[in-house]
Design an enzyme around this catalytic site. Structure first.
Site, mmCIF file in Angstrom:
data_model
loop_
_atom_site.group_PDB
_atom_site.id
_atom_site.type_symbol
_atom_site.label_atom_id
_atom_site.label_comp_id
_atom_site.label_asym_id
_atom_site.label_seq_id
_atom_site.Cartn_x
_atom_site.Cartn_y
_atom_site.Cartn_z
ATOM 1 N N ALA A 1 0.861 -1.192 0.000
ATOM 2 C CA ALA A 1 0.000 0.000 0.000
ATOM 3 C C ALA A 1 0.892 1.235 0.000
ATOM 4 O O ALA A 1 1.817 1.336 0.813
ATOM 5 C CB ALA A 1 -0.890 0.001 1.236
ATOM 6 N N LYS A 2 0.618 2.137 -0.910
ATOM 7 C CA LYS A 2 1.427 3.368 -0.976
ATOM 8 C C LYS A 2 0.817 4.357 0.013
ATOM 9 O O LYS A 2 0.016 5.226 -0.355
ATOM 10 C CB LYS A 2 1.445 3.897 -2.409
ATOM 11 C CG LYS A 2 2.497 4.952 -2.672
ATOM 12 C CD LYS A 2 2.651 5.203 -4.158
ATOM 13 C CE LYS A 2 3.440 6.470 -4.465
ATOM 14 N NZ LYS A 2 4.817 6.489 -3.976
#
Ligand code: PMP
Length: 324
Positions: free
Chosen positions: A160-161
């Site tokens: 997940a960024k």
């Protein structure tokens, strides 16, 4: 051109409308400011021979959706709306080549950690951004191995960024700068090579391209994917494999990939020269292929470029009203 990348940016897309740059604001008690509850993307729009086009827009939006999924954040816009919003932001700012920053975050509402009751806010900004690691980066940058480790996958998933992940990146980056390097490479919790503070990493060893796998706490980079695809097109063998630290000092070539850095050669690690200390033949071939495609000089055989569409009718009507 001005040194201020935000100079000339007139509008920021915020929750369905275009706001003046100065008015795109949040409350200081915004949850994301306190608890890091933001998911974002970095995308580039290139001024190709055929006109401005966004590189791998759908893949970036997909990754943004995935990032939000991990954090149970429901995006109040669907893919088509986000796509249109990206084009509206580029078009209203009359940008040709630019960097695009969508950000989705928990807003203001209640105190406390629980994000679930809080509103989900969506922002899309654009700005002009040149070479991320300096104008001479194409000749190779000097990097170090960081004393900081990437977070464990069972602690902060790299897939997940998330804005919160970038505190770890800031530690890596600041240490590198303090010691006179352009960038730092972080190891994962097992001591294997992971990635740079904002880039994926590739090595060339005996003609084979090697890059750490997803299991090494890397962000699944979209440029990484593009480089793997282009290498296979060019008949270069590619291996996703655990990279022990020692390989950094013995490999023939090394480079970073990322939306901001594109493909940036690395000429030394911890003051040990990589290969001949200049971009190697495989690095150069991949750079030429990548730049050829994004400039529109080599056919876009994988359908990676989305031509920028004119500002949508609904949004231009709204803009006319704001400006009247
Ligand atoms: N790793 C990290 C930590 C990053 O911030 C980035 C930049 N988004 C990358 C890798 C490269 O990803 P991409 O090629 O999708 O920009």
């Amino acid at each position: 051109m001005s040194n201020n990348p935000f100079a000339g940016v007139r509008y920021i897309w915020m929750n369905g409308e275009l706001r003046d740059f100065e008015n795109a604001k949040v409350h200081v008690l915004t949850h994301a400011l306190h608890y890091g509850s933001g998911l974002f993307e970095g995308i580039r729009c290139y001024d190709t021979r055929q006109g401005p086009a966004v590189l791998r827009l759908q893949e970036h939006l997909k990754r943004l959706e995935n990032s939000c999924k991990v954090y149970r954040m429901e995006i109040p816009y669907d893919r088509a709306q986000l796509t249109e919003a990206v084009f509206d932001t580029i078009g209203s700012n009359e940008m040709r080549a630019c960097y695009i920053r969508p950000l989705i975050f928990r807003g203001f509402g209640l105190p406390g950690i629980n994000p679930l009751p809080l509103p989900v806010e969506v922002v899309i900004a654009v700005w002009a951004w040149g070479k991320y690691l300096g104008d001479a980066a194409d000749q190779g940058v000097d990097v170090c191995v960081s004393s900081w480790r990437r977070s464990a996958p069972q602690s902060s998933p790299a897939v997940a960024k998330a804005t919160a992940n970038y505190l770890n990146s800031q530690l890596v980056k600041m240490e590198a700068i303090a010691n006179g390097y352009a960038e730092g490479i972080a190891l994962d919790i097992h001591g294997s090579v992971s990635e740079g503070s904002g880039e994926n990493l590739f090595l060339v060893q005996d003609g084979v391209l090697v890059t750490p796998p997803m299991g090494s706490s890397i962000l699944p980079g979209i440029t990484r994917d593009a480089v793997i695809t282009l290498a296979r097109d060019l008949g270069i063998a590619v291996r996703e494999d655990i990279v022990p630290r020692g390989l950094l000092y013995t490999c023939d070539e090394m480079f970073f990939t990322g939306t901001a850095v594109e493909i940036t050669p690395i000429r030394s690690v911890d003051r040990v020269t990589v290969g001949a200390g200049k971009p190697g033949p495989i690095t150069k071939r991949l750079m030429a292929e990548f730049h050829g495609i994004v400039k529109g000089e080599i056919p876009d055989r994988h359908g990676w470029l989305s031509p920028v569409q004119p500002v949508s009718a609904g949004m231009s009507e709204k803009l006319e009203k704001v400006e009247a």
